[in-house]
Design an enzyme around this catalytic site. Structure first.
Site, PDB file in Angstrom:
ATOM      1  CG  MET A  89      -1.873  -1.225   1.205  1.00 15.22           C
ATOM      2  SD  MET A  89      -3.194  -1.103   2.420  1.00 15.22           S
ATOM      3  CE  MET A  89      -4.182   0.243   1.734  1.00 15.22           C
ATOM      4  CB  CYS A 106      11.309  -0.387  -7.222  1.00 20.04           C
ATOM      5  SG  CYS A 106      10.327  -0.264  -5.707  1.00 20.04           S
ATOM      6  CB  CYS A 113       8.739   6.982  -5.482  1.00 23.55           C
ATOM      7  SG  CYS A 113      10.067   5.751  -5.301  1.00 23.55           S
TER       8      CYS A 113
END
Length: 352
Positions: free
Chosen positions: A10, A92, A191
């Site tokens: 999440m 990632c 990110c």
């Protein structure tokens, strides 16, 4: 009795939040997990925790900053140091979201992991294995960034958003469920570089610093000066600071001579490329030439090509020459809507 425990990654965004809601409705025992990957993403954990509280599911936050730095940030820096353009999401996914997280799932006695990716997986009888397939989301399909995940994990993945066609459908579900993140904007940036300024990030976090050099054409003629190789990308036209009789584009780099090589647009097209660091999902080895569709960037359309494996590399021959193919980016191979596998584009423009 089937273990229906699922560990859901999440991010605090609408995709993973709706994934939690859908999984719960489907009868899964959902555990939310937020991976703290770098110093400034604590708000991500907070948003995810709020959603889990609203849906009455447990939420954990684990720090994997060391793994993230090793596999994602260090690779990002190394690519730019070697005149390549990386896609950090691919590293990632391999090492963090479908690597580290899968290990955490086993620790928590979860049989499945889930993410909010727009992708599908299913068992394929013809190939006698679990496969990754394109989702119904068209341009938002994310299989391009999943080619490098460990294939043994595929059968343990759930993609709750596999059959949705667009983001608005997801937002509508979130609104109907009164999730606070329903209208949270999508993140378009890398990110760990929230301001989008990768050049500033490189200068602050590595030994990459502005170093001027020559801009030359393919004949070696000096046409101008550059401000550092990392400031340019193949296919770039603007910002070269060169007045010339025809438009010029970045064709490549000569790291040894610290040169940016430019040329006319027609010089950007290539029919053949080499791909290294390969990961095959659909088969174990390419013994004979295979006709496939190939994507060489997330945002580009696929192109018809023939591939053949040569040791640890794959040679790709396109039906039609392709524009601005870039070392460091991934070439992902598809048969119909299935991901055959992929690898890293590895040619260098040292011959100029």
């Amino acid at each position: 009795m089937e273990n229906k425990k699922v560990l859901l990654g999440m991010s605090g965004g609408v995709d993973s939040s709706v994934s939690a809601l859908l999984l719960k409705k489907q009868g899964y025992e959902v555990i939310g997990i937020t991976l703290e990957m770098f110093d400034n993403n604590s708000n991500v954990s907070l948003d995810a925790k709020k959603v889990c509280e609203q849906l009455n599911i447990p939420h954990y936050a684990f720090s994997c900053k060391n793994d993230f730095k090793k596999h994602v940030i260090d690779d990002f820096i190394a690519c730019y140091s070697n005149c390549k353009t990386p896609n950090p999401c691919i590293e990632c996914n391999r090492y963090i979201k479908f690597g580290y997280m899968y290990e955490k799932a086993k620790e928590l006695d979860c049989n499945y992991i889930a993410t909010g990716h727009y992708a599908k997986n299913e068992y394929n009888k013809e190939y006698d294995r679990w496969v990754i397939k394109k989702s119904n989301a068209g341009n938002k399909d994310q299989t391009y960034v999943l080619w490098n995940i460990p294939k043994e994990v595929i059968e343990h993945i759930i993609f709750p958003l596999a059959n949705f066609e667009n983001k608005e459908q997801i937002r509508q579900i979130a609104r109907e469920a009164d999730l606070e993140v329903a209208n949270k904007p999508d993140s378009e940036d890398i990110c760990f570089i929230p301001n989008g300024n990768y050049k500033e990030f490189l200068e602050k976090n590595s030994d990459i610093k502005p170093k001027t050099g020559n801009i030359v054409n393919s004949n070696g003629e000096v046409l101008g000066k550059h401000t550092g190789l990392y400031n340019y990308t193949i296919g770039q036209r603007k910002g070269l600071g060169i007045a010339y009789k025809v438009p010029l584009f970045v064709l490549g780099f000569n790291k040894v001579k610290n040169e940016v090589i430019v040329g006319e647009e027609k010089e950007l097209y290539k029919r053949e490329i080499q791909v290294s660091n390969i990961n095959l999902l659909l088969i174990d080895k390419i013994d004979n030439p295979i006709e496939v569709d190939v994507k060489t960037r997330y945002s580009t359309k696929s192109a018809k090509a023939t591939i053949i494996q040569d040791g640890n590399n794959i040679k790709v021959t396109f039906e039609e020459p392709q524009r601005a193919i870039t070392p460091g980016q991934s070439a992902v191979f598809y048969i119909d809507d299935m991901v055959l596998g992929g690898g890293k584009i590895c040619f260098q423009e040292q011959s100029y």
